[in-house]
Structure formats: C-alpha cells, structure tokens
Design a protein around this motif. Structure first.
Motif, PDB file in Angstrom:
ATOM      1  N   THR A   7      10.372  40.714 -42.012  1.00 46.52           N
ATOM      2  CA  THR A   7      11.042  41.749 -42.690  1.00 46.52           C
ATOM      3  C   THR A   7      11.736  41.122 -43.972  1.00 46.52           C
ATOM      4  O   THR A   7      12.079  40.048 -44.230  1.00 46.52           O
ATOM      5  CB  THR A   7      11.805  42.648 -42.172  1.00 46.52           C
ATOM      6  OG1 THR A   7      13.096  42.013 -41.753  1.00 46.52           O
ATOM      7  CG2 THR A   7      11.167  43.148 -40.727  1.00 46.52           C
ATOM      8  N   GLN A   8      11.918  42.206 -44.893  1.00 49.61           N
ATOM      9  CA  GLN A   8      12.429  41.617 -46.383  1.00 49.61           C
ATOM     10  C   GLN A   8      14.016  41.065 -46.022  1.00 49.61           C
ATOM     11  O   GLN A   8      14.587  40.510 -46.617  1.00 49.61           O
ATOM     12  CB  GLN A   8      12.647  42.837 -47.157  1.00 49.61           C
ATOM     13  CG  GLN A   8      11.273  43.393 -47.802  1.00 49.61           C
ATOM     14  CD  GLN A   8      10.934  42.260 -48.770  1.00 49.61           C
ATOM     15  OE1 GLN A   8      11.655  42.322 -49.813  1.00 49.61           O
ATOM     16  NE2 GLN A   8       9.710  41.800 -48.720  1.00 49.61           N
ATOM     17  N   ASP A   9      14.708  41.461 -44.939  1.00 50.83           N
ATOM     18  CA  ASP A   9      15.960  41.142 -44.743  1.00 50.83           C
ATOM     19  C   ASP A   9      16.212  40.009 -43.730  1.00 50.83           C
ATOM     20  O   ASP A   9      17.110  39.774 -42.852  1.00 50.83           O
ATOM     21  CB  ASP A   9      16.687  42.353 -44.294  1.00 50.83           C
ATOM     22  CG  ASP A   9      16.133  43.393 -43.423  1.00 50.83           C
ATOM     23  OD1 ASP A   9      14.972  43.255 -43.149  1.00 50.83           O
ATOM     24  OD2 ASP A   9      16.832  44.295 -43.144  1.00 50.83           O
ATOM     25  N   GLY A  10      14.806  39.408 -43.412  1.00 45.22           N
ATOM     26  CA  GLY A  10      14.690  38.452 -42.552  1.00 45.22           C
ATOM     27  C   GLY A  10      14.755  38.380 -40.954  1.00 45.22           C
ATOM     28  O   GLY A  10      14.883  37.346 -40.310  1.00 45.22           O
TER      29      GLY A  10
ATOM     30  N   GLN B 241       1.182  43.416 -42.756  1.00 47.87           N
ATOM     31  CA  GLN B 241       1.516  43.740 -44.284  1.00 47.87           C
ATOM     32  C   GLN B 241       2.854  44.824 -44.104  1.00 47.87           C
ATOM     33  O   GLN B 241       3.749  44.448 -45.080  1.00 47.87           O
ATOM     34  CB  GLN B 241       0.464  44.245 -44.857  1.00 47.87           C
ATOM     35  CG  GLN B 241       0.615  44.476 -46.283  1.00 47.87           C
ATOM     36  CD  GLN B 241      -0.538  45.123 -47.076  1.00 47.87           C
ATOM     37  OE1 GLN B 241      -1.041  46.231 -46.538  1.00 47.87           O
ATOM     38  NE2 GLN B 241      -0.935  44.519 -48.187  1.00 47.87           N
ATOM     39  N   ALA B 242       2.620  45.666 -43.172  1.00 52.88           N
ATOM     40  CA  ALA B 242       4.002  46.666 -43.202  1.00 52.88           C
ATOM     41  C   ALA B 242       5.022  46.120 -42.871  1.00 52.88           C
ATOM     42  O   ALA B 242       6.106  46.376 -43.419  1.00 52.88           O
ATOM     43  CB  ALA B 242       3.284  47.812 -42.361  1.00 52.88           C
ATOM     44  N   ILE B 243       5.206  45.148 -41.748  1.00 54.41           N
ATOM     45  CA  ILE B 243       6.327  44.456 -41.604  1.00 54.41           C
ATOM     46  C   ILE B 243       6.837  43.513 -42.737  1.00 54.41           C
ATOM     47  O   ILE B 243       8.017  43.658 -43.125  1.00 54.41           O
ATOM     48  CB  ILE B 243       6.054  43.478 -40.325  1.00 54.41           C
ATOM     49  CG1 ILE B 243       5.694  44.150 -39.142  1.00 54.41           C
ATOM     50  CG2 ILE B 243       7.223  42.681 -40.182  1.00 54.41           C
ATOM     51  CD1 ILE B 243       5.528  43.450 -38.052  1.00 54.41           C
ATOM     52  N   LEU B 244       5.869  42.972 -43.589  1.00 49.82           N
ATOM     53  CA  LEU B 244       6.510  42.222 -44.683  1.00 49.82           C
ATOM     54  C   LEU B 244       7.100  42.924 -45.747  1.00 49.82           C
ATOM     55  O   LEU B 244       7.931  42.595 -46.529  1.00 49.82           O
ATOM     56  CB  LEU B 244       5.578  41.291 -45.127  1.00 49.82           C
ATOM     57  CG  LEU B 244       4.749  40.304 -44.337  1.00 49.82           C
ATOM     58  CD1 LEU B 244       3.428  39.673 -44.953  1.00 49.82           C
ATOM     59  CD2 LEU B 244       5.787  39.111 -44.413  1.00 49.82           C
ATOM     60  N   ASN B 245       6.719  44.189 -45.756  1.00 51.67           N
ATOM     61  CA  ASN B 245       7.172  45.116 -46.793  1.00 51.67           C
ATOM     62  C   ASN B 245       8.345  46.114 -46.210  1.00 51.67           C
ATOM     63  O   ASN B 245       8.632  47.209 -47.269  1.00 51.67           O
ATOM     64  CB  ASN B 245       6.031  46.181 -47.502  1.00 51.67           C
ATOM     65  CG  ASN B 245       4.994  45.172 -48.172  1.00 51.67           C
ATOM     66  OD1 ASN B 245       5.348  44.122 -48.758  1.00 51.67           O
ATOM     67  ND2 ASN B 245       3.752  45.753 -48.050  1.00 51.67           N
ATOM     68  N   THR B 246       8.881  45.859 -45.153  1.00 51.68           N
ATOM     69  CA  THR B 246       9.994  46.557 -44.820  1.00 51.68           C
ATOM     70  C   THR B 246      11.402  45.983 -44.852  1.00 51.68           C
ATOM     71  O   THR B 246      11.650  44.765 -44.548  1.00 51.68           O
ATOM     72  CB  THR B 246       9.586  46.720 -43.056  1.00 51.68           C
ATOM     73  OG1 THR B 246       8.465  47.430 -43.074  1.00 51.68           O
ATOM     74  CG2 THR B 246      10.884  47.438 -42.386  1.00 51.68           C
ATOM     75  N   GLN B 247      12.166  46.888 -45.303  1.00 42.02           N
ATOM     76  CA  GLN B 247      13.593  46.445 -45.299  1.00 42.02           C
ATOM     77  C   GLN B 247      14.294  47.181 -44.129  1.00 42.02           C
ATOM     78  O   GLN B 247      14.446  48.423 -43.923  1.00 42.02           O
ATOM     79  CB  GLN B 247      14.542  47.180 -46.519  1.00 42.02           C
ATOM     80  CG  GLN B 247      15.904  46.712 -46.594  1.00 42.02           C
ATOM     81  CD  GLN B 247      16.123  45.415 -47.403  1.00 42.02           C
ATOM     82  OE1 GLN B 247      15.113  44.535 -47.854  1.00 42.02           O
ATOM     83  NE2 GLN B 247      17.153  44.847 -47.166  1.00 42.02           N
TER      84      GLN B 247
END
Length: 588
Positions: free
Chosen positions: A272-275, A547-553
C-alpha cells in the motif's frame, strides 16, 4: 432471427463473443472436445468403424441365436440393426463432426439427445418407447468408441471455428468444467447456479466470462446462435445486430489492452501507499495451474483444491487416485511454484462436488457427510492423501489445510492421523517435512465463534468465505432460486470476518482468505482495512487486485471501517463501502 437479451448472475469478469454450443445433459456423460480441421476425417472414420463393428456384433448375435430362442429376440436385433443403418444414426453424427468439429462420442450423444426429444413429442405410446432402442444402439456404439485403442490427439491450435465457442447448458458440474478447460471455449452460460456455486468458482479460476442462473437459456438459445456475454453486467445478448457486435468488440479490445497493461505489475510487490505489504496467493485446481499462478506474480498457492484430482477420474473403474498418483501431482505443484509455499486442502467432497452421482442420495448434502467429516469416515482414503502430501513436502514448502472443521474431536482425530502417517513414513525411510504446518479452514460459524479452540492446536487459519456465508445465512449457494439472498456484505458476515481477524491477530496466528471475497475487487480495501494481510484468489484476478492495493492509503480507510462495523443497514454499508473506495485511492 430477432435479437433478445437474457439477464442472469455474473460470476466472472470480461466479455465473450461467439457462437452457442448447446450441451444437453446426455452430451455431458461422454468425453467432449474439439478436433482440428486436419483431424476431422480421421474422427469421422472412428465413428464409421465403430458403427460397422456394432453392425457385425448384431449380425453375430442373430446368427448365434439358439433354435428355441423366443422370436422377439430376433426381432429385437433386427430393430437395432435397422436403427443402426438409418441415416439419423449412421450419417447425421458424421455431419456434426464435420460442421462443429465435435469428437465422435460428443457428436453421437448430441444427435441422440435431439432424437430423444423428438420421440418424447410422439403421442403413440409404442412409438414413443422406441426412444429406448435408439439409446441402446447408441450405447453399443459408445462402448466400441471408448474401447478403441487409437485416440485422436486434441487440437492445440485455435482456428476460426474454435476461437469463438460459448457453452450453453442447464448446468455444468465442476468435473465437467475441468474437462472443458482444455478446449477453446470462450464463455459459459448456464440455467442454474449462483454467484458462488463451484461452477462459478472454476470459471473465475479459468478467467473465462460466465453468466449463470439464467432460468431457461438452454431452451431459448439455439445451436450456433451468435452470443455476446457481458459478464460484468450479467447479460447475454442473443443474435446481436452488427452495430451491437462492433460495440462489444471495441469493449473487448479495450479490456485486452488493460489486461496487458496490468500484466506489467507481475513482479511488483503488493504494498500500500503507506508501506503495508499484502501477500497475494493463487487458488489452483490442478498442478499445471502453477504456471498461471507464477505468470500472475503469486507469492505462493493459498488453496490447492485437491478434490479435482479425484473428480477427474470419475467413471473410471478404479477412480480413486493412488498414493503414488497423488504424490506425483502434489510434488509437481510444489516444484512448479519454485520455492514458494503451497497450501494443499485435503479432500473436500460432498454438496455440489460429489465424487459420483450416488453422492446425491441425501436430503441436504451441504449439511451432510462432506469435507473432513467424509475423510474421517474413510480413514484409509484420508491416510493415503496425508501420506502423499507429506511426501511432497520433501520437495518444497507445503502447508496442509483441513476443510469444514467445527469440533474439537475433529481436530484431535486429524492431528492423530497425521502423526500416524508421519510414523509410517519414518519407518519406511521416506523423506518429509516433520514440521509441516497444519491449518483450519474457517467456513462454519461454529468454528468462527470458537477460534481459541483452533489457535491452540493449529498453525494457521484460512477463511473460506463461500461456505461461511452459505452456512451463516442458511442459503444453498448452488440453488439459483435463493442465490439472490447470498450477500457477502450482510452485517453478520462483516461482524464474523472482523471477529476472526481480531482474534487471530491477538493470538499471533497467520490468517488468510481463500474464498470468493478475496478476489472481489469491491471488497479489497474493506478486507485489508480490517487487518487481513493474505488474500488467495484465482490467478486471473490477481493483477487487478494488486493495482488496487498499490493505489491504497490504508490509514484513510479506518473512519469508514468503523462506520461499517457500527451499521446494520445493508444500504448504509454499501454507501460507506463506496465512500471507502474513493477515500482510499491514491493514484501514482
């Protein structure tokens, strides 16, 4: 013909365009596959030779009739010989092979099904009963065909004929679906089934567009009708005009481009965006599926449905696979994943996955002798499988997953049998991993509500959401009449899921999801906001989920999660889920 639209239940993603190939129930009782153009005449010859052999057999029977035999016997043989010589049997199936590329058995079964339907319409009772004679003659031919030493090699190429076939049937069993997986079918349409019937699950795992629960589609759709399946909308368009065809071909091409773009994420970790890293695993049915899992970037196999090894053998004289056969299949899967873990679920049969038709002879198979209950009642079968799995663990990382556990004594008995299998293998000098992890599928509400009993005895948990929802809501997921009541966002399901992950985190025991919810992109952010860090799904769904996970905060999701957990209004939950989806998205 005029175009019309049918509405059903969408069970996979994508668009399929092609011609209808209607499968009648009888056609599913034989092997069915397509033959390549260059093999057509060889297949025609196979059927001609089988018919000739049956004719010779009938002549021999007639000539060997004893003098005192009843005259009806000779007449009976004469009737069968006449049926055999009739063009409806001797020629029509040959035309089906040439025009539709069906193999001989499938062509004959299709023709006999059509003839049987015609005989059912006859008012005269005597003539109507002649349907049985036709079926008996066909059975004689099929016996010769299936006993033939020469087997036609299946077509591996895809020509214009085979590139656009859509199967239309009343229903397709999981075993039949697995048989169809090797052929060039681009879509499935069935009268029966629900969002999480096993037919739906297998179609998703194959990445093939499908719509189920359509009522009487197999009667409304004719052989060779042009069809469009929009499996996102749950719509099937029959006999579309050229403008509609072009519109959907454009959509299909756009989806193909998006799929190609997503494939570039194969080696990118799902963070995720916050690691926060999320482990994405694959669900597989057969050992060769590991290639697709690796292509999709899976970190391992979260669910190997071993029952398909048993179903593939249905109808064989010795259909239960031996220890050696199972070992080879498990070893192939373990080595195929190249060091990544493989979770093998022990035999899960019963309900809508019977080993044979006799397994249906109970009132409610979903509540009957299935999964671990079945295995513990057949200790020899279970021991054979445990030994085979243990032996495969010598070749890589293996985890054993036990389905449908609900009672303490089931855990005790399972672990005792596993220890016995280890002792036997040790005595025989067989190599295996003595520390192979053992986990429970949490799919019965009793298990979800008594997790402390499980975490003390087992190494990991895996939530089977399909059955958990089915049992919690008292809905048979294979029954299309109540399929609309199946709801993965029912407040009770959300509360159970949150309780499971909370208990598992406190107990510091790994927990994953291997049911349909894991592969539903609408629910991805809800699940990871709850705390789930391992999701197992069909490989075909993995790129979009990643892709959804990569773009998630993740931290932006918590206020919405709290609101969902406080709500018991389904509409409010859906609205909050939509808000959660928008709040958590951070495009990069």
């Amino acid at each position: 013909m005029a175009s019309f639209t049918l509405q059903g239940i969408p069970v996979s993603r994508g668009i399929a365009i092609g011609r209808a190939h209607v499968l009648h129930p009888a056609a599913l009782d034989v092997e069915h596959f397509l033959v390549a153009q260059e093999q057509v005449e060889a297949e025609v010859l196979r059927l001609q030779e089988a018919i000739a052999q049956v004719n010779r057999d009938l002549q021999t029977l007639w000539s060997e009739l004893p003098q005192d035999a009843p005259t009806e016997l000779g007449a009976f043989i004469d009737v069968h010989a006449l049926i055999l010589a009739d063009p409806m049997i001797s020629e029509a199936p040959l035309d089906i092979i040439r025009t539709r590329h069906y193999n001989a058995e499938w062509a004959l079964a299709t023709q006999v099904e059509e003839l049987s339907a015609q005989f059912d319409e006859i008012e005269d009772e005597y003539l109507r009963e002649r349907k049985a004679d036709i079926q008996q003659v066909a059975e004689r031919i099929l016996k010769v065909l299936t006993g033939t030493v020469h087997q036609v090699v299946r077509s591996e190429g895809i020509d214009e004929r085979t590139a656009n076939m859509i199967v239309v049937a009343r229903d397709i069993s999981p075993a039949d679906m697995m048989q169809l997986r090797d052929d060039a079918f681009t879509g499935f349409v069935t009268d029966e089934g629900g969002q999480n019937s096993h037919t739906a699950i297998v179609s998703r795992s194959l990445g093939i567009p499908a719509v189920v629960g359509m009522g009487n589609a197999s009667h409304l759709i004719a052989q060779d009708d042009w069809l469009i399946i929009d499996s996102d909308a749950g719509v099937v368009i029959v006999a579309p005009d050229n403008a509609v065809l072009e519109q959907y071909r454009d959509k299909q091409a756009k989806l193909a481009r998006q799929k190609k773009k997503l494939a570039r994420l194969r080696k990118t970790p799902a963070v995720t965006q916050d690691g926060v890293e999320i482990t994405l695993l694959a669900n597989i049915e057969l050992p060769e599926d590991t290639a697709h899992a690796l292509d999709a970037g899976a970190s391992g196999v979260g669910l190997f449905r071993s029952e398909f090894l048993f179903m593939e053998r249905s109808g064989q004289e010795h259909r239960l696979p031996t220890e050696e056969e199972q070992f080879e299949a498990y070893r192939q899967a373990v080595q195929g994943m190249k060091g990544r873990p493989v979770t093998i679920r022990t035999l899960d049969v019963g309900a809508d996955k019977p080993l044979d038709s006799s397994d249906h002879n109970i009132l409610n198979p979903a509540m009957g002798l299935r999964a671990i209950r079945y295995c513990l009642s057949e200790p020899q079968l279970f021991m054979t499988q445990l030994r085979a799995i243990l032996r495969a663990s010598a070749f890589g990382k293996v985890k054993i997953l036990i389905p449908m556990l609900a009672h303490y004594h089931e855990i005790e008995q399972t672990l005792a049998m596993l220890e016995q299998a280890k002792a036997e293998l040790t005595a025989e000098g067989m190599k295996f991993d003595p520390q192979v992890p053992v986990g429970a599928m949490i799919e019965v509400p009793a298990a979800a509500l008594s997790l402390p009993m499980f975490v003390r005895k087992l190494d990991f948990l895996s939530v089977g959401t399909n059955d958990l929802i089915q049992y919690t809501l008292a809905i048979d997921r294979a029954d299309h009449e109540v399929a609309h009541l199946y709801d993965d966002l029912h407040p009770a399901i959300i509360q159970l899921m949150h309780s499971i992950i909370s208990t598992a985190v406190k107990a510091d025991i790994p927990v994953s999801i291997c049911g349909g919810m894991a592969g539903d992109i609408r629910l991805t952010r809800l699940l990871i906001a709850m705390g789930f860090r391992e999701l197992s799904m069909p490989a075909a769904l993995m790129p979009e989920i990643k892709q959804a996970i990569l773009n998630t905060q993740l931290d932006l999701l918590q206020p919405h999660l709290k609101k969902i957990l406080r709500s018991f209004d389904p509409q409010s939950i859906r609205e909050t889920l939509t808000a959660m989806e928008q709040a958590g998205v951070v495009m990069h």
